[in-house]
Scaffold this active site. Structure first.
Site, PDB file in Angstrom:
ATOM      1  N   CYS A  74       0.870  -1.186   0.000  1.00 37.05           N
ATOM      2  CA  CYS A  74       0.000   0.000   0.000  1.00 37.05           C
ATOM      3  C   CYS A  74       0.902   1.229   0.000  1.00 37.05           C
ATOM      4  O   CYS A  74       1.539   1.540   1.011  1.00 37.05           O
ATOM      5  CB  CYS A  74      -0.921   0.008   1.221  1.00 37.05           C
ATOM      6  SG  CYS A  74      -1.985   1.472   1.239  1.00 37.05           S
ATOM      7  N   CYS A 222      -4.531   5.909  -4.958  1.00 37.20           N
ATOM      8  CA  CYS A 222      -3.894   4.622  -4.667  1.00 37.20           C
ATOM      9  C   CYS A 222      -2.431   4.760  -5.069  1.00 37.20           C
ATOM     10  O   CYS A 222      -2.113   4.976  -6.249  1.00 37.20           O
ATOM     11  CB  CYS A 222      -4.591   3.508  -5.465  1.00 37.20           C
ATOM     12  SG  CYS A 222      -3.766   1.906  -5.284  1.00 37.20           S
TER      13      CYS A 222
HETATM   14  N1  LIG Z   1      -6.265  -2.391  -2.499  1.00 35.85           N
HETATM   15  C1  LIG Z   1      -4.882  -2.729  -2.641  1.00 35.85           C
HETATM   16  C2  LIG Z   1      -4.072  -2.422  -1.404  1.00 35.85           C
HETATM   17  C3  LIG Z   1      -4.046  -0.960  -1.028  1.00 35.85           C
HETATM   18  C4  LIG Z   1      -3.351  -0.064  -2.044  1.00 35.85           C
HETATM   19  C5  LIG Z   1      -3.231   1.350  -1.551  1.00 35.85           C
HETATM   20  N2  LIG Z   1      -4.388   2.090  -1.342  1.00 35.85           N
HETATM   21  C6  LIG Z   1      -2.076   2.140  -2.134  1.00 35.85           C
HETATM   22  O1  LIG Z   1      -1.988   3.340  -1.837  1.00 35.85           O
HETATM   23  O2  LIG Z   1      -1.229   1.565  -2.813  1.00 35.85           O
HETATM   24  C7  LIG Z   1      -4.728  -4.223  -2.971  1.00 35.85           C
HETATM   25  O3  LIG Z   1      -5.616  -5.020  -2.636  1.00 35.85           O
HETATM   26  O4  LIG Z   1      -3.699  -4.583  -3.558  1.00 35.85           O
END
Ligand SMILES: N[C@@H](CCC[C@H](N)C(=O)O)C(=O)O
EC number: 5.1.1.7
Length: 303
Positions: A74, A222
């Protein structure tokens, strides 16, 4: 049982952060999902548990999506935890171990901004992973035809420690990502599901992106998707090795360094508030201020 937490976000991608270095914490997926619910719980995209590192890094960072699933990477949370550790240790750089590897976070120039070395991207079909072999993952065979927008097809696939698919489009707002996101996230070509991005290069090295996150849905930003998009764009000549990724929550600067293939991500962090959860009732109270409150208070004192 009661337990303190910090609510933080990186460009609006928000987290509950537990410090479990001295007192362990292991929550079930049901409890995580209940706390993550925006109507009845605290509400967050990811839950971050900061633990002792078994291999000598400053900490180990455990990541759960708000659906309760544990994942390996993350980007935005890595910046947030990096900031907390830099403030706590007063070191210039801190090491954060994750299931995806060891990451280094450094204080960036802008206030409350952090640069994280996110390591090397992976492109091999079985490392992303994809369910079938593709010699070239810059454009894999996959398409979906929304009734009210142009067909989405041949996405790039990249792993940044977690799986990403990037569809290049003319207009990222032309699609109902809330509707097509879940179909693409769980497409059989992605055996571990995938984070889905719509991306448009609107000026040299400037890329607009919307993301449907695996296990979390639509988020305001993200970090790993920003890295994956920047790398995918550089890989097929749509952009150079440094670009700014414009997400609904704001910009993230990404550089894919030529010398060692590592991806550097720089962006903002924010502490929203401190709080305490009562695990018997699964309710919470705010117990302390966040960055915005502290800033407002310091402005009042200055006047
Ligand atoms: N939803 C993603 C994990 C979280 C990613 C995050 N919000 C970021 O900033 O990279 C997954 O399931 O891989």
């Amino acid at each position: 049982m009661r337990r303190s937490f910090l609510k933080m976000n990186g460009l609006g991608n928000d987290f509950v952060v537990w410090d479990a270095r001295t007192e362990k914490l292991a929550l079930t997926p049901d409890v995580i999902a209940a706390l993550g619910n925006r109507e009845t719980g605290i509400g967050f995209d990811q839950m971050i548990t900061v633990e002792r590192s078994p291999s000598g890094a400053d900490v180990f960072m455990r990541i759960h999506n708000c659906d309760g699933s544990e994942v390996s990477a993350c980007g935005n949370a890595t910046r947030c935890i990096g900031r907390l550790l830099i403030e706590e240790t007063e070191k210039d750089a801190v090491s954060i171990e994750t299931r995806a590897g060891l990451l280094i976070a450094r204080k960036a120039e802008a206030p409350l901004s952090v640069t994280v070395d996110m390591g090397k991207p992976r492109f091999a079909w079985n490392e992303i992973p994809l369910a079938e072999e593709f010699a070239d993952t810059r454009a894999i065979e996959l398409q979906i035809g929304p009734i009210d927008a142009p067909i989405l097809h041949t996405p790039a696939a990249v792993s940044m420690g977690n799986p990403h698919a990037i569809f290049w489009v003319k207009d990222v707002d032309a699609y109902d990502l809330g509707k097509i996101g879940p179909l693409l996230e769980h497409h059989p070509i992605f055996p571990e599901a995938a984070n889905i991005s719509l991306a448009h290069v609107f000026a040299p090295n400037q890329i607009r992106v919307r993301v449907w996150e695996r296990g979390a849905g639509l988020t305001r930003a993200c970090g790993t998707a920003a890295c994956a998009v920047a790398v995918a764009a550089a890989r097929d000549g749509r952009a150079g090795r440094s670009s700014v990724i414009h997400l609904p929550g704001g910009p993230i600067a990404i550089t894919w360094r030529e010398s060692d293939d590592h991806v550097l991500m720089t962006g903002a962090t924010e502490v929203e508030f401190e709080g305490e959860v009562d695990f018997d009732s699964l309710t919470f109270v705010r117990t302390g201020p966040g960055d915005a409150d502290l800033q407002a208070a310091s402005l009042e004192v200055a006047q």
